[in-house]
Design an enzyme around this catalytic site. Structure first.
Site, PDB file in Angstrom:
ATOM      1  CE  LYS A  77      -4.065  -2.727   1.901  1.00  0.00           C
ATOM      2  NZ  LYS A  77      -4.698  -2.711   3.486  1.00  0.00           N
ATOM      3  CD  GLN A 110      -3.208  -4.280   6.446  1.00  0.00           C
ATOM      4  OE1 GLN A 110      -3.628  -2.956   5.814  1.00  0.00           O
ATOM      5  NE2 GLN A 110      -3.732  -5.503   6.256  1.00  0.00           N
ATOM      6  CG  ASP A 120      -9.659   0.184   5.448  1.00  0.00           C
ATOM      7  OD1 ASP A 120      -9.081  -0.511   4.374  1.00  0.00           O
ATOM      8  OD2 ASP A 120      -8.895  -0.320   6.097  1.00  0.00           O
TER       9      ASP A 120
HETATM   10  N1  GUN Z   1      -7.070  -7.419   6.527  1.00  0.00           N
HETATM   11  C1  GUN Z   1      -7.207  -8.163   5.236  1.00  0.00           C
HETATM   12  N2  GUN Z   1      -7.397  -6.875   4.380  1.00  0.00           N
HETATM   13  C2  GUN Z   1      -7.455  -5.320   5.041  1.00  0.00           C
HETATM   14  C3  GUN Z   1      -8.430  -4.235   4.641  1.00  0.00           C
HETATM   15  O1  GUN Z   1      -8.785  -4.209   3.301  1.00  0.00           O
HETATM   16  N3  GUN Z   1      -7.641  -3.282   5.207  1.00  0.00           N
HETATM   17  C4  GUN Z   1      -7.876  -3.098   6.291  1.00  0.00           C
HETATM   18  N4  GUN Z   1      -7.324  -1.892   7.919  1.00  0.00           N
HETATM   19  N5  GUN Z   1      -7.074  -4.419   7.108  1.00  0.00           N
HETATM   20  C5  GUN Z   1      -7.546  -5.339   6.150  1.00  0.00           C
END
Ligand code: GUN
Length: 283
Positions: A53, A97, A120
């Site tokens: 990311k 995350q 998110d």
């Molecule tokens: N863990 C797995 N997928 C995601 C996501 O799309 N966002 C976040 N914050 N954590 C994750």
């Protein structure tokens, strides 16, 4: 007949290029979109995701910061970090995350992210606006799923969409977005009896479980759009829920793993971040 492959990698690159253009315009106005990652502990998959990311932010001209907190961080310390970022005007989007260590309260932590910085779309306010059909920030993987369906060119109105998986971050929001797109939606999950009874009726089949080989060709309606949003590791290789060898000859369209929902999720995150920065400027 062989399914047309929905190339998420290519579509994600196009989305990122468009995002970079929007970032350049914002920069001309003196605004650099900023995205903060909060990573707790050393979960190997999470470390890799946050790195990917961050790299996407670099490609799109988005300023990123990563707050890497130790595994044994307390709830209070985590919340203090979140509040600090919430108050930072240079941080437009915040992403905690997941998963976070079991001693921490995930819901309470997410509630510390202001809804307008919740890139998110996990905050209950954004989840609520999705249910109500009001404007709000949408979760990235479901957005990617919808863009892959759109890429197939198949009209969603009146189609039967079957979503397998009821997680708050993929299955449920994906089902609601498909409903918003006028599909008739069925949600299946681990307690569903006779899964293939439902999957065989799907014009659009979305699998978001994380179980390799869950979907085989005999479970798919001929010509269906199949979106594989699952992720698992088999012998060190990343695979999805769909058994590609048996499904490709049956489906009309298929999003692969890797190269489908994965890159799309990251690209949608970039889009969400820039949209927040643009909205901030417009205020
Ligand atoms: N863990 C797995 N997928 C995601 C996501 O799309 N966002 C976040 N914050 N954590 C994750």
């Amino acid at each position: 007949m062989s399914a047309i492959i929905l190339d998420g990698k290519k579509l994600a690159a196009k989305l990122e290029e468009e995002t970079l253009g929007r970032v350049m315009q914002l920069k001309e106005k003196g605004i650099t979109p900023g995205l903060a990652f909060i990573l707790v502990g050393e979960d190997p998959a999470s470390v890799v995701y946050v790195r990917s990311k961050n790299k996407a932010c670099e490609r799109c001209g988005i300023r990123s910061v990563t707050c890497h907190l130790p595994e044994d961080v307390t709830q209070e310390e985590l919340e203090e970090t979140l509040h600090k970022l919430a108050d930072d005007p240079e941080v437009h989007g915040m992403l905690l995350q997941l998963p976070i260590p079991a001693h921490l309260d995930e819901a309470r932590a997410i509630a510390c992210i202001p809804p307008h910085k919740d890139v998110d779309g996990f905050h209950h306010v954004n989840a609520g606006t999705l249910v109500n059909g009001a404007p709000g920030i949408r979760a990235c993987t479901p957005l990617g799923i919808m863009d892959l369906v759109k890429l197939s060119g198949v009209e969603t109105r009146g189609k039967h969409a079957v979503v397998i998986g009821r997680s708050a971050i993929v299955g449920k929001p994906a089902a609601l977005l498909l409903l918003e797109a006028d599909c008739t939606v069925t949600i299946c999950h681990s307690k569903t009896k006779d899964l293939s009874f439902y999957t065989r009726q799907a014009d659009i089949l979305v699998s978001a479980v994380g179980k390799a080989g869950l979907i085989t060709g005999d479970m798919v309606k001929p010509g269906a759009v199949v979106i594989d949003a699952g992720i698992a590791r088999v012998d060190g290789k990343v695979v999805g829920d769909v058994d590609r060898a048996s499904t490709e000859p049956v489906a009309g369209w298929l999003s692969p793993v890797p190269g489908g929902c994965g890159p799309m999720t990251i690209a949608e995150l970039m889009v969400n971040t820039v949209s927040i920065a643009e909205a901030d400027y417009a205020e």
